[in-house]
Design an enzyme around this catalytic site. Sequence first.
Site, PDB file in Angstrom:
ATOM      1  N   HIS A   1      -4.758 -11.614   9.212  1.00 39.23           N
ATOM      2  CA  HIS A   1      -3.909 -11.174   8.088  1.00 39.23           C
ATOM      3  C   HIS A   1      -2.485 -11.691   8.214  1.00 39.23           C
ATOM      4  O   HIS A   1      -1.972 -11.877   9.323  1.00 39.23           O
ATOM      5  CB  HIS A   1      -3.849  -9.636   8.022  1.00 39.23           C
ATOM      6  CG  HIS A   1      -5.130  -9.000   7.604  1.00 39.23           C
ATOM      7  ND1 HIS A   1      -5.447  -8.738   6.295  1.00 39.23           N
ATOM      8  CD2 HIS A   1      -6.191  -8.577   8.339  1.00 39.23           C
ATOM      9  CE1 HIS A   1      -6.647  -8.166   6.230  1.00 39.23           C
ATOM     10  NE2 HIS A   1      -7.124  -8.063   7.466  1.00 39.23           N
TER      11      HIS A   1
ATOM     12  N   ASP B   1     -13.701  -7.355   4.332  1.00 40.00           N
ATOM     13  CA  ASP B   1     -12.716  -8.411   4.038  1.00 40.00           C
ATOM     14  C   ASP B   1     -12.788  -9.566   5.032  1.00 40.00           C
ATOM     15  O   ASP B   1     -11.953 -10.475   4.996  1.00 40.00           O
ATOM     16  CB  ASP B   1     -11.296  -7.823   3.940  1.00 40.00           C
ATOM     17  CG  ASP B   1     -10.796  -7.256   5.255  1.00 40.00           C
ATOM     18  OD1 ASP B   1     -11.613  -6.688   6.010  1.00 40.00           O
ATOM     19  OD2 ASP B   1      -9.588  -7.378   5.546  1.00 40.00           O
ATOM     20  N   HIS B   2     -13.781  -9.534   5.913  1.00 39.72           N
ATOM     21  CA  HIS B   2     -14.040 -10.663   6.810  1.00 39.72           C
ATOM     22  C   HIS B   2     -15.453 -11.214   6.635  1.00 39.72           C
ATOM     23  O   HIS B   2     -15.792 -12.242   7.212  1.00 39.72           O
ATOM     24  CB  HIS B   2     -13.834 -10.246   8.276  1.00 39.72           C
ATOM     25  CG  HIS B   2     -12.393  -9.942   8.578  1.00 39.72           C
ATOM     26  ND1 HIS B   2     -11.596 -10.777   9.321  1.00 39.72           N
ATOM     27  CD2 HIS B   2     -11.609  -8.911   8.194  1.00 39.72           C
ATOM     28  CE1 HIS B   2     -10.373 -10.274   9.384  1.00 39.72           C
ATOM     29  NE2 HIS B   2     -10.358  -9.132   8.707  1.00 39.72           N
TER      30      HIS B   2
ATOM     31  N   HIS C   1     -15.704  -9.563  13.175  1.00 41.44           N
ATOM     32  CA  HIS C   1     -16.089  -8.143  13.066  1.00 41.44           C
ATOM     33  C   HIS C   1     -16.628  -7.855  11.678  1.00 41.44           C
ATOM     34  O   HIS C   1     -16.549  -8.688  10.780  1.00 41.44           O
ATOM     35  CB  HIS C   1     -14.929  -7.217  13.444  1.00 41.44           C
ATOM     36  CG  HIS C   1     -13.762  -7.235  12.502  1.00 41.44           C
ATOM     37  ND1 HIS C   1     -12.981  -8.346  12.313  1.00 41.44           N
ATOM     38  CD2 HIS C   1     -13.234  -6.276  11.708  1.00 41.44           C
ATOM     39  CE1 HIS C   1     -12.016  -8.067  11.439  1.00 41.44           C
ATOM     40  NE2 HIS C   1     -12.151  -6.808  11.047  1.00 41.44           N
TER      41      HIS C   1
ATOM     42  N   HIS D   1     -10.290  -2.147  17.185  1.00 47.08           N
ATOM     43  CA  HIS D   1     -10.192  -2.144  15.721  1.00 47.08           C
ATOM     44  C   HIS D   1     -11.563  -1.771  15.154  1.00 47.08           C
ATOM     45  O   HIS D   1     -11.698  -0.852  14.357  1.00 47.08           O
ATOM     46  CB  HIS D   1      -9.726  -3.513  15.247  1.00 47.08           C
ATOM     47  CG  HIS D   1      -9.679  -3.667  13.754  1.00 47.08           C
ATOM     48  ND1 HIS D   1      -8.784  -2.987  12.968  1.00 47.08           N
ATOM     49  CD2 HIS D   1     -10.416  -4.428  12.915  1.00 47.08           C
ATOM     50  CE1 HIS D   1      -8.980  -3.325  11.701  1.00 47.08           C
ATOM     51  NE2 HIS D   1      -9.964  -4.193  11.650  1.00 47.08           N
TER      52      HIS D   1
ATOM     53  N   ASP E   1      -8.875  -9.211  13.690  1.00 46.79           N
ATOM     54  CA  ASP E   1      -7.919  -8.117  13.463  1.00 46.79           C
ATOM     55  C   ASP E   1      -7.580  -7.382  14.761  1.00 46.79           C
ATOM     56  O   ASP E   1      -7.243  -6.199  14.749  1.00 46.79           O
ATOM     57  CB  ASP E   1      -8.488  -7.112  12.448  1.00 46.79           C
ATOM     58  CG  ASP E   1      -8.492  -7.669  11.034  1.00 46.79           C
ATOM     59  OD1 ASP E   1      -7.995  -8.790  10.823  1.00 46.79           O
ATOM     60  OD2 ASP E   1      -9.000  -6.970  10.133  1.00 46.79           O
TER      61      ASP E   1
ATOM     62  N   HIS F   1     -15.963  -5.820   9.097  1.00 44.83           N
ATOM     63  CA  HIS F   1     -15.260  -5.367   7.891  1.00 44.83           C
ATOM     64  C   HIS F   1     -15.497  -6.315   6.713  1.00 44.83           C
ATOM     65  O   HIS F   1     -15.531  -7.538   6.873  1.00 44.83           O
ATOM     66  CB  HIS F   1     -13.762  -5.227   8.158  1.00 44.83           C
ATOM     67  CG  HIS F   1     -13.431  -4.003   8.948  1.00 44.83           C
ATOM     68  ND1 HIS F   1     -12.247  -3.853   9.638  1.00 44.83           N
ATOM     69  CD2 HIS F   1     -14.129  -2.855   9.146  1.00 44.83           C
ATOM     70  CE1 HIS F   1     -12.240  -2.674  10.233  1.00 44.83           C
ATOM     71  NE2 HIS F   1     -13.376  -2.049   9.957  1.00 44.83           N
TER      72      HIS F   1
END
Length: 255
Positions: free
Chosen positions: A171, A60-61, A56, A114, A133, A58
Amino acid sequence: MSAETFLFPCLKDNFGVLLHDSATGATAAIDAPETQPVEDALKQTGWRLTDILVTHHHADHTQGIPALKQRYGCRVVGPRAEAGRIPTLDETVAEGDTVKVGNLTAKVIETPGHTAGHISYWLEPDKLAFVGDTLFSIGCGRVIEGDAQMMWNSLLKLRALPDETRVFCGHEYTQANIRFALTVEPDNKALAKRAAEADRQLAAHQATIPVTIGAEKAENPFLRADIVEVAKAVGLAGEPAWKVFAEIRERKNKF
Ligand SMILES: [Zn+2]
């Protein structure tokens, strides 16, 4: 089995993971939370990066993608529905598509909620799933772009995978998730056992994943919203499962 995995920490509490096909040498990073830890993992394993499979959009990915692509010339594959929000995508995929990493075959499962276009990758022959996530160990992602019904349906798709499937999530949230889960199911013996196991793993500086679908079905309250006792525990006996799920998610948001 020719699929190998290498798990490593990124950022504050993200996981990075490499998927390696020992037959061909092909290696995929599942998401790229940041560049340096992925490079360190490649150095440590001696593997060469050929692909990045994105779950996805985001940051942080995905923020490690451009530098990795520049350095290794790897192919970047990600969800079609988020194509405009992920840097340097080469291929987009949707429900039912397959992605090859060397001789390994990952099937794409759309798991929105998400984010609106979130996807998971399932390697059936290798009994592996990379769920980003959407599903966490004893938890699930926050419902940010979708709604509770959408997220519940996505979790049902993952719950339907074979029990022995080993799940890698995005995570390290297990310990906090367990603390919350015990407020919903204080008498769940399998969950109590997992709590002790997670404490032991973290004390030894080990990751608490991968986990199996079978274990999550027994211990993760977000996968258990259609169980009568769980509905009762949150005061929603007789209500549709997605409403029970929504209530559990809401309680976790405030926990
Ligand atoms: Zn996310």
